[in-house]
Design a protein around this motif. Sequence first.
Motif, PDB file in Angstrom:
ATOM      1  N   GLU A  75      -9.446  -7.553 -20.629  1.00 45.37           N
ATOM      2  CA  GLU A  75     -10.218  -8.326 -21.599  1.00 45.37           C
ATOM      3  C   GLU A  75     -11.021  -7.333 -22.454  1.00 45.37           C
ATOM      4  OE1 GLU A  75     -12.005  -8.237 -17.537  1.00 45.37           O
ATOM      5  OE2 GLU A  75     -10.191  -9.121 -18.356  1.00 45.37           O
ATOM      6  N   PRO A  76     -11.089  -7.572 -23.779  1.00 45.44           N
ATOM      7  CA  PRO A  76     -11.731  -6.567 -24.622  1.00 45.44           C
ATOM      8  C   PRO A  76     -13.219  -6.398 -24.351  1.00 45.44           C
ATOM      9  CG  PRO A  76     -11.188  -8.519 -25.896  1.00 45.44           C
ATOM     10  CD  PRO A  76     -10.544  -8.694 -24.563  1.00 45.44           C
ATOM     11  N   VAL A  77     -13.896  -7.493 -24.013  1.00 40.97           N
ATOM     12  CA  VAL A  77     -15.347  -7.400 -23.820  1.00 40.97           C
ATOM     13  C   VAL A  77     -15.693  -7.813 -22.396  1.00 40.97           C
ATOM     14  CG1 VAL A  77     -17.587  -8.267 -24.590  1.00 40.97           C
ATOM     15  CG2 VAL A  77     -15.768  -7.892 -26.259  1.00 40.97           C
ATOM     16  N   ARG A  78     -16.462  -6.975 -21.696  1.00 42.88           N
ATOM     17  CA  ARG A  78     -16.860  -7.298 -20.317  1.00 42.88           C
ATOM     18  C   ARG A  78     -18.313  -7.728 -20.235  1.00 42.88           C
ATOM     19  NH1 ARG A  78     -14.684  -4.940 -15.876  1.00 42.88           N
ATOM     20  NH2 ARG A  78     -15.108  -6.997 -15.074  1.00 42.88           N
ATOM     21  N   GLY A  79     -19.129  -7.218 -21.145  1.00 41.29           N
ATOM     22  CA  GLY A  79     -20.541  -7.551 -21.050  1.00 41.29           C
ATOM     23  C   GLY A  79     -21.241  -7.441 -22.400  1.00 41.29           C
ATOM     24  N   ILE A  80     -22.387  -8.117 -22.493  1.00 40.45           N
ATOM     25  CA  ILE A  80     -23.167  -8.098 -23.730  1.00 40.45           C
ATOM     26  C   ILE A  80     -24.604  -7.717 -23.389  1.00 40.45           C
ATOM     27  CG2 ILE A  80     -23.975  -9.479 -25.699  1.00 40.45           C
ATOM     28  CD1 ILE A  80     -21.533 -11.245 -25.291  1.00 40.45           C
ATOM     29  N   ALA A  81     -25.147  -6.774 -24.134  1.00 40.01           N
ATOM     30  CA  ALA A  81     -26.519  -6.332 -23.844  1.00 40.01           C
ATOM     31  C   ALA A  81     -27.411  -6.587 -25.049  1.00 40.01           C
ATOM     32  CB  ALA A  81     -26.525  -4.850 -23.490  1.00 40.01           C
ATOM     33  N   LEU A  82     -28.665  -6.886 -24.750  1.00 42.06           N
ATOM     34  CA  LEU A  82     -29.656  -7.074 -25.807  1.00 42.06           C
ATOM     35  C   LEU A  82     -30.802  -6.105 -25.565  1.00 42.06           C
ATOM     36  CD1 LEU A  82     -30.885  -8.739 -28.175  1.00 42.06           C
ATOM     37  CD2 LEU A  82     -31.851 -10.265 -26.456  1.00 42.06           C
TER      38      LEU A  82
ATOM     39  N   SER B  52     -25.228  -5.624 -28.331  1.00 40.20           N
ATOM     40  CA  SER B  52     -24.037  -4.795 -28.153  1.00 40.20           C
ATOM     41  C   SER B  52     -22.995  -5.502 -27.306  1.00 40.20           C
ATOM     42  CB  SER B  52     -24.391  -3.491 -27.440  1.00 40.20           C
ATOM     43  OG  SER B  52     -25.481  -2.859 -28.054  1.00 40.20           O
ATOM     44  N   ILE B  53     -21.737  -5.351 -27.697  1.00 37.44           N
ATOM     45  CA  ILE B  53     -20.642  -5.797 -26.828  1.00 37.44           C
ATOM     46  C   ILE B  53     -20.003  -4.550 -26.231  1.00 37.44           C
ATOM     47  CG2 ILE B  53     -20.206  -7.956 -28.062  1.00 37.44           C
ATOM     48  CD1 ILE B  53     -17.835  -6.615 -29.451  1.00 37.44           C
ATOM     49  N   VAL B  54     -19.630  -4.639 -24.949  1.00 38.20           N
ATOM     50  CA  VAL B  54     -19.096  -3.473 -24.245  1.00 38.20           C
ATOM     51  C   VAL B  54     -17.817  -3.849 -23.511  1.00 38.20           C
ATOM     52  CG1 VAL B  54     -19.515  -1.884 -22.313  1.00 38.20           C
ATOM     53  CG2 VAL B  54     -21.371  -2.439 -23.890  1.00 38.20           C
ATOM     54  N   GLY B  55     -16.811  -3.021 -23.610  1.00 37.94           N
ATOM     55  CA  GLY B  55     -15.586  -3.249 -22.836  1.00 37.94           C
ATOM     56  C   GLY B  55     -14.560  -2.174 -23.111  1.00 37.94           C
ATOM     57  N   LYS B  56     -13.938  -1.687 -22.043  1.00 36.73           N
ATOM     58  CA  LYS B  56     -12.930  -0.644 -22.219  1.00 36.73           C
ATOM     59  C   LYS B  56     -11.709  -1.161 -22.963  1.00 36.73           C
ATOM     60  CE  LYS B  56     -12.600   3.078 -18.959  1.00 36.73           C
ATOM     61  NZ  LYS B  56     -12.712   3.982 -20.000  1.00 36.73           N
ATOM     62  N   GLY B  57     -11.444  -2.476 -22.806  1.00 37.36           N
ATOM     63  CA  GLY B  57     -10.242  -3.051 -23.405  1.00 37.36           C
ATOM     64  C   GLY B  57     -10.233  -3.012 -24.925  1.00 37.36           C
ATOM     65  N   MET B  58     -11.394  -2.824 -25.549  1.00 33.98           N
ATOM     66  CA  MET B  58     -11.409  -2.888 -27.024  1.00 33.98           C
ATOM     67  C   MET B  58     -10.712  -1.693 -27.659  1.00 33.98           C
ATOM     68  SD  MET B  58     -15.399  -2.490 -28.222  1.00 33.98           S
ATOM     69  CE  MET B  58     -16.118  -3.709 -27.136  1.00 33.98           C
ATOM     70  N   VAL B  59     -10.524  -0.628 -26.894  1.00 33.85           N
ATOM     71  CA  VAL B  59      -9.796   0.534 -27.420  1.00 33.85           C
ATOM     72  C   VAL B  59      -8.411   0.112 -27.887  1.00 33.85           C
ATOM     73  CG1 VAL B  59      -8.897   2.829 -26.847  1.00 33.85           C
ATOM     74  CG2 VAL B  59     -10.957   2.003 -25.728  1.00 33.85           C
ATOM     75  N   SER B  60      -7.758  -0.730 -27.075  1.00 30.77           N
ATOM     76  CA  SER B  60      -6.376  -1.095 -27.384  1.00 30.77           C
ATOM     77  C   SER B  60      -6.266  -2.448 -28.075  1.00 30.77           C
ATOM     78  CB  SER B  60      -5.557  -1.106 -26.095  1.00 30.77           C
ATOM     79  OG  SER B  60      -6.184  -1.968 -25.175  1.00 30.77           O
ATOM     80  N   GLN B  61      -7.417  -3.037 -28.421  1.00 29.48           N
ATOM     81  CA  GLN B  61      -7.347  -4.344 -29.094  1.00 29.48           C
ATOM     82  C   GLN B  61      -8.088  -4.311 -30.419  1.00 29.48           C
ATOM     83  OE1 GLN B  61      -7.828  -7.890 -26.833  1.00 29.48           O
ATOM     84  NE2 GLN B  61      -7.325  -6.886 -24.926  1.00 29.48           N
ATOM     85  N   PRO B  62      -7.389  -3.945 -31.477  1.00 26.28           N
ATOM     86  CA  PRO B  62      -8.057  -3.885 -32.772  1.00 26.28           C
ATOM     87  C   PRO B  62      -8.574  -5.277 -33.135  1.00 26.28           C
ATOM     88  CG  PRO B  62      -5.672  -3.557 -33.009  1.00 26.28           C
ATOM     89  CD  PRO B  62      -5.957  -3.626 -31.553  1.00 26.28           C
ATOM     90  N   GLY B  63      -9.612  -5.315 -33.917  1.00 24.87           N
ATOM     91  CA  GLY B  63     -10.112  -6.624 -34.338  1.00 24.87           C
ATOM     92  C   GLY B  63     -11.284  -7.111 -33.515  1.00 24.87           C
ATOM     93  N   THR B  64     -11.628  -6.410 -32.450  1.00 28.38           N
ATOM     94  CA  THR B  64     -12.742  -6.873 -31.620  1.00 28.38           C
ATOM     95  C   THR B  64     -14.049  -6.815 -32.417  1.00 28.38           C
ATOM     96  OG1 THR B  64     -11.581  -5.992 -29.713  1.00 28.38           O
ATOM     97  CG2 THR B  64     -13.870  -6.602 -29.389  1.00 28.38           C
ATOM     98  N   ALA B  65     -14.257  -5.701 -33.126  1.00 28.40           N
ATOM     99  CA  ALA B  65     -15.483  -5.577 -33.923  1.00 28.40           C
ATOM    100  C   ALA B  65     -15.511  -6.644 -35.018  1.00 28.40           C
ATOM    101  CB  ALA B  65     -15.578  -4.180 -34.536  1.00 28.40           C
ATOM    102  N   ALA B  66     -14.359  -6.826 -35.682  1.00 29.27           N
ATOM    103  CA  ALA B  66     -14.295  -7.819 -36.760  1.00 29.27           C
ATOM    104  C   ALA B  66     -14.641  -9.206 -36.226  1.00 29.27           C
ATOM    105  CB  ALA B  66     -12.898  -7.816 -37.380  1.00 29.27           C
ATOM    106  N   LYS B  67     -14.161  -9.503 -35.021  1.00 35.97           N
ATOM    107  CA  LYS B  67     -14.444 -10.814 -34.414  1.00 35.97           C
ATOM    108  C   LYS B  67     -15.955 -10.978 -34.186  1.00 35.97           C
ATOM    109  CE  LYS B  67     -12.721 -13.477 -30.473  1.00 35.97           C
ATOM    110  NZ  LYS B  67     -11.736 -13.484 -29.380  1.00 35.97           N
ATOM    111  N   MET B  68     -16.602  -9.886 -33.776  1.00 35.25           N
ATOM    112  CA  MET B  68     -18.052  -9.921 -33.571  1.00 35.25           C
ATOM    113  C   MET B  68     -18.773 -10.188 -34.899  1.00 35.25           C
ATOM    114  SD  MET B  68     -20.439  -6.822 -32.159  1.00 35.25           S
ATOM    115  CE  MET B  68     -22.133  -7.044 -31.647  1.00 35.25           C
TER     116      MET B  68
END
Length: 414
Positions: free
Chosen positions: A257-264, A351-367
């Motif tokens: 999964e691209p995002v595992r956790g969210i921090a504020l 912040s969104i954090v996840g190792k999976g976002m390396v291989s999933q383009p578009g994660t930042a755009a979705k945010m």
Amino acid sequence: MPIIVHKYGGTSVGTPEKIKNVARKVKKVHDRGNEVVVIVSAMGHTTDELIDLMDKITDNPSPREYDMLVSTGEQVSAALLAMALQEIGCPAVSLTGGQAGVKTEDIYKKARIKDIHLDRMKKELKQGNVVVITGFQGIDSKGDIITIGRGGSDTSAVAIAAALAADVCDIYTDVDGVYTTDPRIVKNARKIENISYEEMLELASLGAQVLHPRSVECASFYDIVIHLRSSTKDITGTYIKSVAQIAREASKMEKKEPVRGIALDENIAKVGILKVPDKPGIAAHIFGALAAESINVDMIVQSIHSAGAMADMAFTVNRTDMKKAVQVTEKLKKKLAAVSVIWDPDVCKVSIVGKGMVSQPGTAAKMFDALSKAKINIQMISTSEIRVSCVVRKEQGKKAVQILHKVFGLEKVR
Ligand code: ASP
Ligand code: MG
């Protein structure tokens, strides 16, 4: 015989009753024939109270005396826990960091642990004692007591676990694990079973206050599994381990999964220096001056004015450093012929954090898309391979977290 290393945080040893409770838990582990080492924090808010006392004496404490003072909190809890263990018939001894062989750099207040000499610990364990060690401290080459930075007991525990070649370091605390985000902000935040060192390091550094970031760094270096768990509920918490180990154990990790956790992080402030003549060396000048004052700068944004050779420079700092950062920048304003300095303490970082976002383009755009649909303006952006952070207005931070938690489906059990 397996060596078990447990760490109990400040709230878990906050009262005599709680200390007795910890003693009963530790005794059970010892009774099963294990060698047990326990690292403790100071009781409750003791460290803060010691600092309040200090503030009544001086505004300008010598770093050596600061360390002498704040290290005492852990001595109290260690001695009391050893007594509580003895009281219920469990042999125990308390040791200061120095007595336990924890050697640090010669830097007061924020040293790193250099080495751990195990002779004394081993001797006490051999004699059947539970060894209770003060976290947060060691000694330098002169034999002075040195502390290793606020919240450092987690790091003491992991370093001691590494030195003893333990496989796991159990960190007992007042939450029962690492959550997808702060459950006080998102009701259906989910406890994460396994998280990689890299992801945890990002989350811990980004404001998730469950673990001292350096403890994660140390665990990753020595491949020690951290089990972060509740000191009152006897349930599994969150395992922090290597990606390889997680992947070997659970093939479903392959889905990534691209995002595992969210921090504020609500503890930041923004500072800007506007219309600086755009020449080589400007950034080096500004950030060099801030570094010289030991001000940690996090995000940096430079924008170019199309009209002329001018740039705006904005950056974030810890909110407690804002005043100092503004002073430093004001001083530079004249020197650099900049037009103005601005500041804003009413911002936060999501912040969104996840190792999976390396291989999933578009994660930042979705945010960005999710934030824009909620009419949340993004003031600054920074990214790493496994993280995207946005600075937004402080009053919109919690809403941003709630929206992103939903958009990335973090409430679903996987
Ligand atoms: N007692 C120290 C502090 O409050 C260290 C720790 O609790 O980890 O910062
Ligand atoms: Mg702590």
